[in-house]
Design a protein around this motif. Structure first.
Motif, PDB file in Angstrom:
ATOM      1  N   ILE A  38       6.956  -7.721   5.628  1.00 39.75           N
ATOM      2  CA  ILE A  38       7.065  -6.648   4.651  1.00 39.75           C
ATOM      3  C   ILE A  38       5.988  -5.601   4.890  1.00 39.75           C
ATOM      4  CG2 ILE A  38       8.114  -8.101   2.878  1.00 39.75           C
ATOM      5  CD1 ILE A  38       5.300  -8.085   1.517  1.00 39.75           C
ATOM      6  N   ARG A  39       6.300  -4.389   4.483  1.00 39.40           N
ATOM      7  CA  ARG A  39       5.332  -3.302   4.488  1.00 39.40           C
ATOM      8  C   ARG A  39       4.807  -3.187   3.067  1.00 39.40           C
ATOM      9  NH1 ARG A  39       6.341   2.239   7.578  1.00 39.40           N
ATOM     10  NH2 ARG A  39       4.152   2.841   7.739  1.00 39.40           N
ATOM     11  N   VAL A  40       3.498  -3.276   2.926  1.00 41.95           N
ATOM     12  CA  VAL A  40       2.847  -3.246   1.628  1.00 41.95           C
ATOM     13  C   VAL A  40       2.632  -1.794   1.211  1.00 41.95           C
ATOM     14  CG1 VAL A  40       0.742  -3.904   0.390  1.00 41.95           C
ATOM     15  CG2 VAL A  40       1.701  -5.427   2.144  1.00 41.95           C
ATOM     16  N   ALA A  41       2.899  -1.485  -0.044  1.00 44.11           N
ATOM     17  CA  ALA A  41       2.645  -0.136  -0.564  1.00 44.11           C
ATOM     18  C   ALA A  41       1.156  -0.019  -0.870  1.00 44.11           C
ATOM     19  CB  ALA A  41       3.475   0.114  -1.820  1.00 44.11           C
ATOM     20  N   ASP A  42       0.403   0.565   0.060  1.00 36.61           N
ATOM     21  CA  ASP A  42      -1.042   0.744  -0.102  1.00 36.61           C
ATOM     22  C   ASP A  42      -1.397   2.131   0.400  1.00 36.61           C
ATOM     23  OD1 ASP A  42      -3.904   0.798   0.439  1.00 36.61           O
ATOM     24  OD2 ASP A  42      -3.883  -1.387   0.247  1.00 36.61           O
ATOM     25  N   GLU A  43      -1.796   3.012  -0.493  1.00 42.59           N
ATOM     26  CA  GLU A  43      -2.070   4.400  -0.118  1.00 42.59           C
ATOM     27  C   GLU A  43      -3.185   4.536   0.914  1.00 42.59           C
ATOM     28  OE1 GLU A  43      -4.162   6.900  -3.130  1.00 42.59           O
ATOM     29  OE2 GLU A  43      -4.149   5.052  -4.331  1.00 42.59           O
ATOM     30  N   HIS A  44      -4.125   3.611   0.927  1.00 43.02           N
ATOM     31  CA  HIS A  44      -5.246   3.692   1.861  1.00 43.02           C
ATOM     32  C   HIS A  44      -4.922   3.072   3.223  1.00 43.02           C
ATOM     33  CE1 HIS A  44      -7.718   5.185  -1.361  1.00 43.02           C
ATOM     34  NE2 HIS A  44      -7.363   4.153  -2.106  1.00 43.02           N
ATOM     35  N   TYR A  45      -3.950   2.164   3.246  1.00 41.22           N
ATOM     36  CA  TYR A  45      -3.574   1.461   4.470  1.00 41.22           C
ATOM     37  C   TYR A  45      -2.046   1.456   4.580  1.00 41.22           C
ATOM     38  CZ  TYR A  45      -8.434   0.280   4.251  1.00 41.22           C
ATOM     39  OH  TYR A  45      -9.793   0.390   4.183  1.00 41.22           O
ATOM     40  N   PRO A  46      -1.460   2.597   4.946  1.00 39.71           N
ATOM     41  CA  PRO A  46       0.003   2.724   4.916  1.00 39.71           C
ATOM     42  C   PRO A  46       0.758   1.869   5.936  1.00 39.71           C
ATOM     43  CG  PRO A  46      -1.016   4.722   5.773  1.00 39.71           C
ATOM     44  CD  PRO A  46      -2.130   3.841   5.287  1.00 39.71           C
ATOM     45  N   HIS A  49     -12.886   1.229   4.192  1.00 36.69           N
ATOM     46  CA  HIS A  49     -13.741   0.048   4.076  1.00 36.69           C
ATOM     47  C   HIS A  49     -14.489  -0.344   5.359  1.00 36.69           C
ATOM     48  CE1 HIS A  49     -11.002  -0.485   0.629  1.00 36.69           C
ATOM     49  NE2 HIS A  49     -12.054  -1.059   0.085  1.00 36.69           N
ATOM     50  N   PHE A  50     -14.086   0.193   6.500  1.00 39.10           N
ATOM     51  CA  PHE A  50     -14.632  -0.251   7.791  1.00 39.10           C
ATOM     52  C   PHE A  50     -16.153  -0.166   7.791  1.00 39.10           C
ATOM     53  CE2 PHE A  50     -15.348  -0.378  12.322  1.00 39.10           C
ATOM     54  CZ  PHE A  50     -14.337  -1.205  12.782  1.00 39.10           C
ATOM     55  N   PRO A  51     -16.862  -1.172   8.255  1.00 41.78           N
ATOM     56  CA  PRO A  51     -16.406  -2.392   8.926  1.00 41.78           C
ATOM     57  C   PRO A  51     -16.156  -3.558   7.974  1.00 41.78           C
ATOM     58  CG  PRO A  51     -18.770  -2.309   9.081  1.00 41.78           C
ATOM     59  CD  PRO A  51     -18.327  -1.070   8.318  1.00 41.78           C
ATOM     60  N   GLN A  52     -16.221  -3.328   6.679  1.00 41.69           N
ATOM     61  CA  GLN A  52     -15.978  -4.390   5.698  1.00 41.69           C
ATOM     62  C   GLN A  52     -14.487  -4.706   5.598  1.00 41.69           C
ATOM     63  OE1 GLN A  52     -18.675  -5.867   4.363  1.00 41.69           O
ATOM     64  NE2 GLN A  52     -19.868  -4.423   5.589  1.00 41.69           N
ATOM     65  N   SER A  53     -14.172  -5.773   4.905  1.00 44.39           N
ATOM     66  CA  SER A  53     -12.776  -6.131   4.651  1.00 44.39           C
ATOM     67  C   SER A  53     -12.155  -5.097   3.716  1.00 44.39           C
ATOM     68  CB  SER A  53     -12.751  -7.525   4.026  1.00 44.39           C
ATOM     69  OG  SER A  53     -11.988  -7.585   2.876  1.00 44.39           O
ATOM     70  N   VAL A  54     -10.835  -4.962   3.767  1.00 42.85           N
ATOM     71  CA  VAL A  54     -10.154  -4.008   2.880  1.00 42.85           C
ATOM     72  C   VAL A  54     -10.265  -4.423   1.425  1.00 42.85           C
ATOM     73  CG1 VAL A  54      -8.553  -3.223   4.665  1.00 42.85           C
ATOM     74  CG2 VAL A  54      -7.855  -5.067   3.097  1.00 42.85           C
ATOM     75  N   TRP A  55     -10.692  -5.638   1.157  1.00 45.24           N
ATOM     76  CA  TRP A  55     -10.871  -6.101  -0.213  1.00 45.24           C
ATOM     77  C   TRP A  55     -12.321  -5.954  -0.675  1.00 45.24           C
ATOM     78  CZ3 TRP A  55      -7.960  -8.911   3.371  1.00 45.24           C
ATOM     79  CH2 TRP A  55      -6.583  -8.842   3.161  1.00 45.24           C
ATOM     80  N   GLY A  56     -13.190  -5.451   0.220  1.00 43.49           N
ATOM     81  CA  GLY A  56     -14.599  -5.284  -0.115  1.00 43.49           C
ATOM     82  C   GLY A  56     -14.876  -3.949  -0.793  1.00 43.49           C
ATOM     83  N   THR A  57     -16.142  -3.613  -0.862  1.00 46.34           N
ATOM     84  CA  THR A  57     -16.583  -2.360  -1.459  1.00 46.34           C
ATOM     85  C   THR A  57     -16.285  -1.217  -0.494  1.00 46.34           C
ATOM     86  OG1 THR A  57     -18.346  -3.538  -2.577  1.00 46.34           O
ATOM     87  CG2 THR A  57     -18.591  -1.149  -2.401  1.00 46.34           C
ATOM     88  N   PRO A  58     -15.633  -0.158  -0.984  1.00 46.11           N
ATOM     89  CA  PRO A  58     -15.387   0.992  -0.097  1.00 46.11           C
ATOM     90  C   PRO A  58     -16.708   1.549   0.446  1.00 46.11           C
ATOM     91  CG  PRO A  58     -14.108   1.192  -2.115  1.00 46.11           C
ATOM     92  CD  PRO A  58     -15.059   0.038  -2.317  1.00 46.11           C
ATOM     93  N   ASP A  98     -14.905   7.691   1.453  1.00 44.70           N
ATOM     94  CA  ASP A  98     -13.565   8.095   1.028  1.00 44.70           C
ATOM     95  C   ASP A  98     -12.544   7.640   2.058  1.00 44.70           C
ATOM     96  OD1 ASP A  98     -14.439   9.237  -1.328  1.00 44.70           O
ATOM     97  OD2 ASP A  98     -14.548  11.256  -0.484  1.00 44.70           O
ATOM     98  N   GLY A  99     -12.854   7.823   3.309  1.00 49.12           N
ATOM     99  CA  GLY A  99     -12.036   7.315   4.393  1.00 49.12           C
ATOM    100  C   GLY A  99     -10.782   8.111   4.667  1.00 49.12           C
ATOM    101  N   VAL A 100     -10.226   7.828   5.825  1.00 46.43           N
ATOM    102  CA  VAL A 100      -8.988   8.455   6.276  1.00 46.43           C
ATOM    103  C   VAL A 100      -7.894   7.394   6.218  1.00 46.43           C
ATOM    104  CG1 VAL A 100      -7.819   9.497   8.261  1.00 46.43           C
ATOM    105  CG2 VAL A 100     -10.227  10.044   7.787  1.00 46.43           C
ATOM    106  N   ALA A 101      -6.778   7.733   5.596  1.00 45.17           N
ATOM    107  CA  ALA A 101      -5.620   6.846   5.584  1.00 45.17           C
ATOM    108  C   ALA A 101      -4.755   7.237   6.782  1.00 45.17           C
ATOM    109  CB  ALA A 101      -4.844   6.989   4.281  1.00 45.17           C
ATOM    110  N   HIS A 102      -4.826   6.486   7.842  1.00 48.70           N
ATOM    111  CA  HIS A 102      -4.067   6.777   9.052  1.00 48.70           C
ATOM    112  C   HIS A 102      -2.590   6.493   8.801  1.00 48.70           C
ATOM    113  CE1 HIS A 102      -7.473   7.359  11.839  1.00 48.70           C
ATOM    114  NE2 HIS A 102      -8.095   6.703  10.875  1.00 48.70           N
ATOM    115  N   ALA A 103      -1.788   7.515   8.955  1.00 49.47           N
ATOM    116  CA  ALA A 103      -0.352   7.369   8.720  1.00 49.47           C
ATOM    117  C   ALA A 103       0.222   6.339   9.689  1.00 49.47           C
ATOM    118  CB  ALA A 103       0.347   8.709   8.890  1.00 49.47           C
ATOM    119  N   GLY A 104       1.006   5.466   9.156  1.00 49.72           N
ATOM    120  CA  GLY A 104       1.648   4.468   9.996  1.00 49.72           C
ATOM    121  C   GLY A 104       2.959   4.995  10.530  1.00 49.72           C
ATOM    122  N   PRO A 105       3.549   4.257  11.437  1.00 47.14           N
ATOM    123  CA  PRO A 105       4.878   4.623  11.942  1.00 47.14           C
ATOM    124  C   PRO A 105       5.893   4.510  10.815  1.00 47.14           C
ATOM    125  CG  PRO A 105       4.223   2.462  12.726  1.00 47.14           C
ATOM    126  CD  PRO A 105       3.047   3.021  12.003  1.00 47.14           C
TER     127      PRO A 105
END
Length: 143
Positions: A23-31, A101-110, A113-120
């Motif tokens: 499944i593709r998860v609906a996550d605005e930060h990690y599309p 979140h890099f290099p932390q986990s996506v569940w960690g502290t941001p 602001d970061g870049v949400a890289h558009a997925g395919p």
């Protein structure tokens, strides 16, 4: 306790067979965040038979390959927790040095602001998964 992953797909189904789904998860930060979910309610990897465990991991690795080929991320994070939902599933997350979140986990502290890289597109992911895994079969409907 009701199991969310037994009752709903958990996101946009990209590929599935009789045993599992991607499944593709609906996550605005990690599309391009995907999950590979085992259909049957099973809490731990060691609860699966050897051939089922091998099948599940082949689907996880195929999902990783598709995301790496499509996005060229700095890293792919693979995680299987089940702390909130006692149901075997793997998170497959493309990561970039400038993500939130890099290099932390996506569940960690941001970290920024970061870049949400558009997925395919979902169609591109579906086609690539089918190329690697085959067309799959219709899974039993979720309860």
């Amino acid at each position: 306790m009701a199991c969310e992953l037994c009752n709903v797909a958990g996101g946009e189904v990209l590929w599935q067979d009789a045993r599992c789904r991607v499944i593709r998860v609906a996550d605005e930060h990690y599309p391009a965040f995907c999950r590979v979910v085992w259909h049957a309610h099973v809490a731990e990897m060691t609860d699966l038979e050897d051939q089922d465990r091998a099948h599940l991991m082949a689907v996880v690795w195929a999902t990783e390959r598709v995301l790496r080929d499509a996005m060229q991320p700095a890293k792919i994070n693979l995680a299987s927790f089940g702390n909130m939902v006692p149901h075997v599933h793997w998170h497959v997350i493309p990561r970039f040095a400038d993500d939130r979140h890099f290099p932390q986990s996506v569940w960690g502290t941001p970290q920024r602001d970061g870049v949400a890289h558009a997925g395919p597109t979902s169609a591109a992911l579906q086609a690539a998964l089918m190329d690697i895994l085959g067309c799959g079969t219709q899974a039993a409907p979720l309860r």
